[in-house]
Design a protein around this motif. Structure first.
Motif, PDB file in Angstrom:
ATOM      1  N   MET A   1      34.775  97.506  38.889  1.00 21.63           N
ATOM      2  CA  MET A   1      35.078  96.409  39.801  1.00 21.63           C
ATOM      3  C   MET A   1      33.817  95.969  40.535  1.00 21.63           C
ATOM      4  SD  MET A   1      38.202  95.674  39.330  1.00 21.63           S
ATOM      5  CE  MET A   1      38.280  94.506  40.671  1.00 21.63           C
ATOM      6  N   ARG A   2      32.988  96.927  40.910  1.00 19.56           N
ATOM      7  CA  ARG A   2      31.730  96.588  41.588  1.00 19.56           C
ATOM      8  C   ARG A   2      30.829  95.785  40.670  1.00 19.56           C
ATOM      9  NH1 ARG A   2      28.710  94.992  45.705  1.00 19.56           N
ATOM     10  NH2 ARG A   2      26.677  95.970  45.812  1.00 19.56           N
ATOM     11  N   GLU A   3      30.691  96.225  39.435  1.00 21.40           N
ATOM     12  CA  GLU A   3      29.817  95.508  38.504  1.00 21.40           C
ATOM     13  C   GLU A   3      30.384  94.138  38.135  1.00 21.40           C
ATOM     14  OE1 GLU A   3      27.363  99.049  36.264  1.00 21.40           O
ATOM     15  OE2 GLU A   3      29.118  98.200  35.235  1.00 21.40           O
ATOM     16  N   LEU A   4      31.706  94.032  38.088  1.00 19.89           N
ATOM     17  CA  LEU A   4      32.314  92.712  37.856  1.00 19.89           C
ATOM     18  C   LEU A   4      31.991  91.757  38.989  1.00 19.89           C
ATOM     19  CD1 LEU A   4      35.915  93.381  36.422  1.00 19.89           C
ATOM     20  CD2 LEU A   4      34.160  91.925  35.400  1.00 19.89           C
ATOM     21  N   SER A   5      32.104  92.257  40.225  1.00 16.51           N
ATOM     22  CA  SER A   5      31.842  91.398  41.384  1.00 16.51           C
ATOM     23  C   SER A   5      30.387  90.965  41.441  1.00 16.51           C
ATOM     24  CB  SER A   5      32.237  92.117  42.674  1.00 16.51           C
ATOM     25  OG  SER A   5      31.379  93.214  42.930  1.00 16.51           O
ATOM     26  N   LEU A   6      29.485  91.811  40.945  1.00 19.24           N
ATOM     27  CA  LEU A   6      28.060  91.477  40.944  1.00 19.24           C
ATOM     28  C   LEU A   6      27.648  90.669  39.724  1.00 19.24           C
ATOM     29  CD1 LEU A   6      26.561  94.894  42.138  1.00 19.24           C
ATOM     30  CD2 LEU A   6      26.771  92.790  43.470  1.00 19.24           C
ATOM     31  N   GLY A   7      28.578  90.480  38.795  1.00 20.57           N
ATOM     32  CA  GLY A   7      28.254  89.747  37.578  1.00 20.57           C
ATOM     33  C   GLY A   7      27.429  90.544  36.589  1.00 20.57           C
ATOM     34  N   LEU A   8      27.412  91.885  36.742  1.00 14.91           N
ATOM     35  CA  LEU A   8      26.595  92.733  35.858  1.00 14.91           C
ATOM     36  C   LEU A   8      27.295  93.059  34.555  1.00 14.91           C
ATOM     37  CD1 LEU A   8      25.142  95.218  38.517  1.00 14.91           C
ATOM     38  CD2 LEU A   8      24.093  93.146  37.589  1.00 14.91           C
ATOM     39  N   VAL A   9      28.611  92.955  34.516  1.00 14.44           N
ATOM     40  CA  VAL A   9      29.350  93.164  33.274  1.00 14.44           C
ATOM     41  C   VAL A   9      30.365  92.039  33.095  1.00 14.44           C
ATOM     42  CG1 VAL A   9      29.095  95.673  33.285  1.00 14.44           C
ATOM     43  CG2 VAL A   9      31.090  94.639  34.383  1.00 14.44           C
ATOM     44  N   ARG A  10      30.722  91.812  31.835  1.00 12.60           N
ATOM     45  CA  ARG A  10      31.743  90.839  31.480  1.00 12.60           C
ATOM     46  C   ARG A  10      32.681  91.479  30.468  1.00 12.60           C
ATOM     47  NH1 ARG A  10      28.285  85.851  29.506  1.00 12.60           N
ATOM     48  NH2 ARG A  10      27.176  87.587  28.518  1.00 12.60           N
ATOM     49  N   PRO A  11      33.836  90.854  30.209  1.00 11.06           N
ATOM     50  CA  PRO A  11      34.768  91.446  29.237  1.00 11.06           C
ATOM     51  C   PRO A  11      34.141  91.776  27.887  1.00 11.06           C
ATOM     52  CG  PRO A  11      35.875  89.719  30.472  1.00 11.06           C
ATOM     53  CD  PRO A  11      34.429  89.696  30.909  1.00 11.06           C
ATOM     54  N   VAL A  12      33.149  90.997  27.465  1.00  8.63           N
ATOM     55  CA  VAL A  12      32.520  91.257  26.164  1.00  8.63           C
ATOM     56  C   VAL A  12      31.729  92.565  26.171  1.00  8.63           C
ATOM     57  CG1 VAL A  12      32.378  88.832  25.538  1.00  8.63           C
ATOM     58  CG2 VAL A  12      30.496  89.876  26.808  1.00  8.63           C
ATOM     59  N   ASP A  13      31.478  93.120  27.354  1.00  7.54           N
ATOM     60  CA  ASP A  13      30.713  94.366  27.459  1.00  7.54           C
ATOM     61  C   ASP A  13      31.604  95.598  27.443  1.00  7.54           C
ATOM     62  OD1 ASP A  13      28.260  92.967  27.815  1.00  7.54           O
ATOM     63  OD2 ASP A  13      28.793  92.616  29.912  1.00  7.54           O
ATOM     64  N   ALA A  14      32.887  95.436  27.088  1.00  7.37           N
ATOM     65  CA  ALA A  14      33.846  96.532  27.182  1.00  7.37           C
ATOM     66  C   ALA A  14      33.416  97.754  26.360  1.00  7.37           C
ATOM     67  CB  ALA A  14      35.229  96.062  26.738  1.00  7.37           C
ATOM     68  N   PHE A  15      32.924  97.546  25.142  1.00  8.05           N
ATOM     69  CA  PHE A  15      32.546  98.682  24.298  1.00  8.05           C
ATOM     70  C   PHE A  15      31.356  99.432  24.886  1.00  8.05           C
ATOM     71  CE2 PHE A  15      30.313 100.557  20.595  1.00  8.05           C
ATOM     72  CZ  PHE A  15      31.317 101.439  20.180  1.00  8.05           C
ATOM     73  N   ARG A  16      30.375  98.696  25.387  1.00  9.47           N
ATOM     74  CA  ARG A  16      29.199  99.331  25.997  1.00  9.47           C
ATOM     75  C   ARG A  16      29.618 100.128  27.232  1.00  9.47           C
ATOM     76  NH1 ARG A  16      25.969  98.085  30.179  1.00  9.47           N
ATOM     77  NH2 ARG A  16      26.949  96.041  30.475  1.00  9.47           N
ATOM     78  N   VAL A  17      30.508  99.556  28.045  1.00 10.90           N
ATOM     79  CA  VAL A  17      30.999 100.259  29.227  1.00 10.90           C
ATOM     80  C   VAL A  17      31.745 101.533  28.815  1.00 10.90           C
ATOM     81  CG1 VAL A  17      32.652 100.123  31.145  1.00 10.90           C
ATOM     82  CG2 VAL A  17      31.113  98.198  30.676  1.00 10.90           C
ATOM     83  N   TRP A  18      32.551 101.435  27.758  1.00  6.68           N
ATOM     84  CA  TRP A  18      33.314 102.592  27.297  1.00  6.68           C
ATOM     85  C   TRP A  18      32.391 103.729  26.875  1.00  6.68           C
ATOM     86  CZ3 TRP A  18      33.763 104.680  22.237  1.00  6.68           C
ATOM     87  CH2 TRP A  18      34.688 105.717  22.127  1.00  6.68           C
ATOM     88  N   LEU A  19      31.335 103.392  26.125  1.00  6.21           N
ATOM     89  CA  LEU A  19      30.392 104.422  25.682  1.00  6.21           C
ATOM     90  C   LEU A  19      29.760 105.147  26.865  1.00  6.21           C
ATOM     91  CD1 LEU A  19      28.543 102.687  22.693  1.00  6.21           C
ATOM     92  CD2 LEU A  19      30.207 104.559  22.572  1.00  6.21           C
ATOM     93  N   LYS A  20      29.382 104.385  27.878  1.00  6.85           N
ATOM     94  CA  LYS A  20      28.755 104.993  29.049  1.00  6.85           C
ATOM     95  C   LYS A  20      29.744 105.864  29.829  1.00  6.85           C
ATOM     96  CE  LYS A  20      25.007 101.684  29.779  1.00  6.85           C
ATOM     97  NZ  LYS A  20      23.947 102.721  29.713  1.00  6.85           N
ATOM     98  N   GLU A  21      30.998 105.416  29.932  1.00  2.00           N
ATOM     99  CA  GLU A  21      31.997 106.202  30.660  1.00  2.00           C
ATOM    100  C   GLU A  21      32.372 107.469  29.896  1.00  2.00           C
ATOM    101  OE1 GLU A  21      33.148 106.225  33.579  1.00  2.00           O
ATOM    102  OE2 GLU A  21      32.178 104.394  34.252  1.00  2.00           O
ATOM    103  N   VAL A  22      32.453 107.379  28.566  1.00  2.00           N
ATOM    104  CA  VAL A  22      32.774 108.565  27.776  1.00  2.00           C
ATOM    105  C   VAL A  22      31.700 109.630  27.965  1.00  2.00           C
ATOM    106  CG1 VAL A  22      32.898 109.454  25.413  1.00  2.00           C
ATOM    107  CG2 VAL A  22      34.237 107.460  26.061  1.00  2.00           C
ATOM    108  N   SER A  23      30.445 109.211  28.054  1.00  2.00           N
ATOM    109  CA  SER A  23      29.355 110.171  28.260  1.00  2.00           C
ATOM    110  C   SER A  23      29.563 110.962  29.543  1.00  2.00           C
ATOM    111  CB  SER A  23      28.009 109.430  28.316  1.00  2.00           C
ATOM    112  OG  SER A  23      27.789 108.680  27.150  1.00  2.00           O
ATOM    113  N   VAL A  24      29.885 110.223  30.623  1.00  2.00           N
ATOM    114  CA  VAL A  24      30.146 110.891  31.905  1.00  2.00           C
ATOM    115  C   VAL A  24      31.420 111.723  31.821  1.00  2.00           C
ATOM    116  CG1 VAL A  24      30.649 110.517  34.353  1.00  2.00           C
ATOM    117  CG2 VAL A  24      28.940 109.114  33.204  1.00  2.00           C
TER     118      VAL A  24
END
Length: 457
Positions: free
Chosen positions: A344-367
């Motif tokens: 939600m923070r990155e959405l509000s800052l415009g740092l991620v968009r829906p098209v970045d879902a796979f990249r976000v998933w990879l980073k979250e899975v790592s954590v």
């Protein structure tokens, strides 16, 4: 006005004095009681009154004081207070407000009440409000005020100073803006400082002392505006339409307030509170809003409970498992909520968009893998030592590790998917995450326990 003003005794509370003044329709006394107070305190006193008394106060006090009180309130509350007034009185108060505040109030009113007020306003002012209300509230157009401090490029310094000094020119309404210089098409081509006007020969043209202005388009997002005001020390910026015309100004203060409102709104939505709920609002309205979220949660929790029902035999055989079920679901839910917050923070800052879902998933899975293993080992050891069964510790530890990975995946990606579908990511992510982590946590624990039943009993 009453001929016998209310006498305030030393031991008399402000509320009692205010109620006595209201009962006597004593406008002067009501104003005398409220004006010395900070606006927040005065608004608090009014909100503790019954609806009819609130209406009477806002009707009797001077329009300027009523406007300050309305502006102090959250927009939705301010709109409801205005809706309760007679249209003519509402217009008197609206005339004391800047156009951006007027547009916010009108946008939060019911259509019938809003139109009744707009129809009685000055035609030009009403047109400005209608225009501002059409913009997305989280863009420069939706945050700007229509009042812009501008002069024509053909004018001289002396002419401008005489105009500013005249009674017809209300400089205060521009909130300290520097004057903008516009060409024949109304496009801003320069900006001059007030100091520059005062230190320049009266015969000089404005174009000789102006500098090129920085402008923003009406569709500039809140995040873009935040970046601009972070980078530059401007108190405000001119806003231009797509054709380059100057249509208003957006202030640093308005952007900061909008960012605060967005953060508060997202926080409340994640907790199932929709809109600007205050306890001074009608009880039925508050109940209806909360029930809309809670009713949906009942259905989701029934689904989660059905998983437990399917493994009733396992629970009966190994009753100790029941102790750890809420631990697994709760700890996984906390991990998922962390992922939701970051997205939600990155959405509000415009740092991620829906098209970045796979990249976000990879980073979250790592954590999720790292944290899941760490938490799984920790709770597994606790279960082993507590119940004296290594197999139980293995079941609980594996279940928590797997559920943590699932939770951060959902928490990181679902807000982006909801955004793509045009849904509110803040309002929907919380209930969905809670239900899925509960259901999956129960499933992981009970299915693993079923597989390892020979070692658990």
């Amino acid at each position: 006005m009453s001929e016998q003003p209310v006498e305030i005794q030393p031991d008399r509370s402000l509320e009692e004095a205010l109620l006595a003044a209201i009962a006597q329709d004593d406008a002067a006394e009501i104003s005398a009681l409220l004006e010395p107070l900070p606006l927040a305190d005065a608004l608090r006193e009014i909100l503790q009154l019954e609806a009819d008394d609130r209406k009477k106060v806002l009707t009797l006090v001077p329009p300027a004081l009523a406007a300050h009180l309305i502006e102090e309130a959250p927009h939705e509350l301010g709109a409801s207070l205005m809706e309760a007034l007679e249209a003519a009185r509402a217009v008197e108060i609206m005339d004391e407000l800047d156009s951006d505040v007027q547009a916010d109030l009108i946008g939060d009113m019911e259509a019938v009440e809003a139109e009744a007020i707009l129809s009685k306003m000055d035609a030009g002012d009403a047109a400005d409000v209608r225009r501002l209300a059409e913009y997305d509230p989280e863009t420069a157009g939706g945050l700007m005020m229509a009042e812009a401090f501008w002069f024509k490029d053909t004018q001289t310094v002396g002419a401008v100073l005489r105009e500013m000094a005249s009674d017809d020119h209300d400089v205060d309404r521009y909130r300290g803006q520097h004057p903008y210089i516009v060409d024949e098409n109304g496009a801003p081509i320069g900006v001059v400082s007030l100091r520059g006007l005062l230190s320049t020969k009266r015969s000089a043209r404005l174009t000789s002392i102006m500098i090129e202005p920085m402008t923003v388009g009406v569709n500039a997002s809140l995040s873009e505006l935040e970046d601009i005001f972070d980078k530059y020390p401007f108190l405000g910026m001119p806003v231009v339409e797509t054709d380059g015309r100057l249509v208003g100004t957006v202030s640093r203060e308005a952007v900061s307030y909008a960012l605060l409102e967005r953060a508060e709104s997202e926080s409340l939505k994640l907790q199932g509170v929709v809109g600007d709920e205050l306890r001074s609002m009608p009880t039925w309205l508050r109940s209806r809003r909360r029930l809309a979220w809670l009713s949906a949660n009942i259905v989701l929790n029934i689904i989660a409970a059905s998983v437990i029902s399917a493994y009733e035999a396992t629970l009966t055989a190994v009753i100790a498992i029941a102790i750890f079920l809420p631990m697994v679901s709760d700890m996984s839910g906390c991990s998922g909520n962390q992922a939701v917050g970051v997205t939600m923070r990155e959405l509000s800052l415009g740092l991620v968009r829906p098209v970045d879902a796979f990249r976000v998933w990879l980073k979250e899975v790592s954590v999720g893998v790292i944290n899941g293993i760490a938490l799984g080992i920790l709770i597994g050891i606790v279960a082993w030592v507590w119940k004296g069964n290594a197999a139980l510790g293995l079941v609980i530890g594996l279940a928590l590790a797997m559920n943590t990975i699932l939770a951060v995946s959902i928490g990181g990606v679902v807000p982006l998917l909801l955004k793509r579908l045009g849904q509110d990511p803040a309002a929907a992510s919380g209930p969905l995450l809670t239900t899925v982590t509960d259901m999956a946590g129960f499933f992981f624990v009970l299915s693993l326990a079923t597989l390892m039943m020979p070692w658990l009993v």
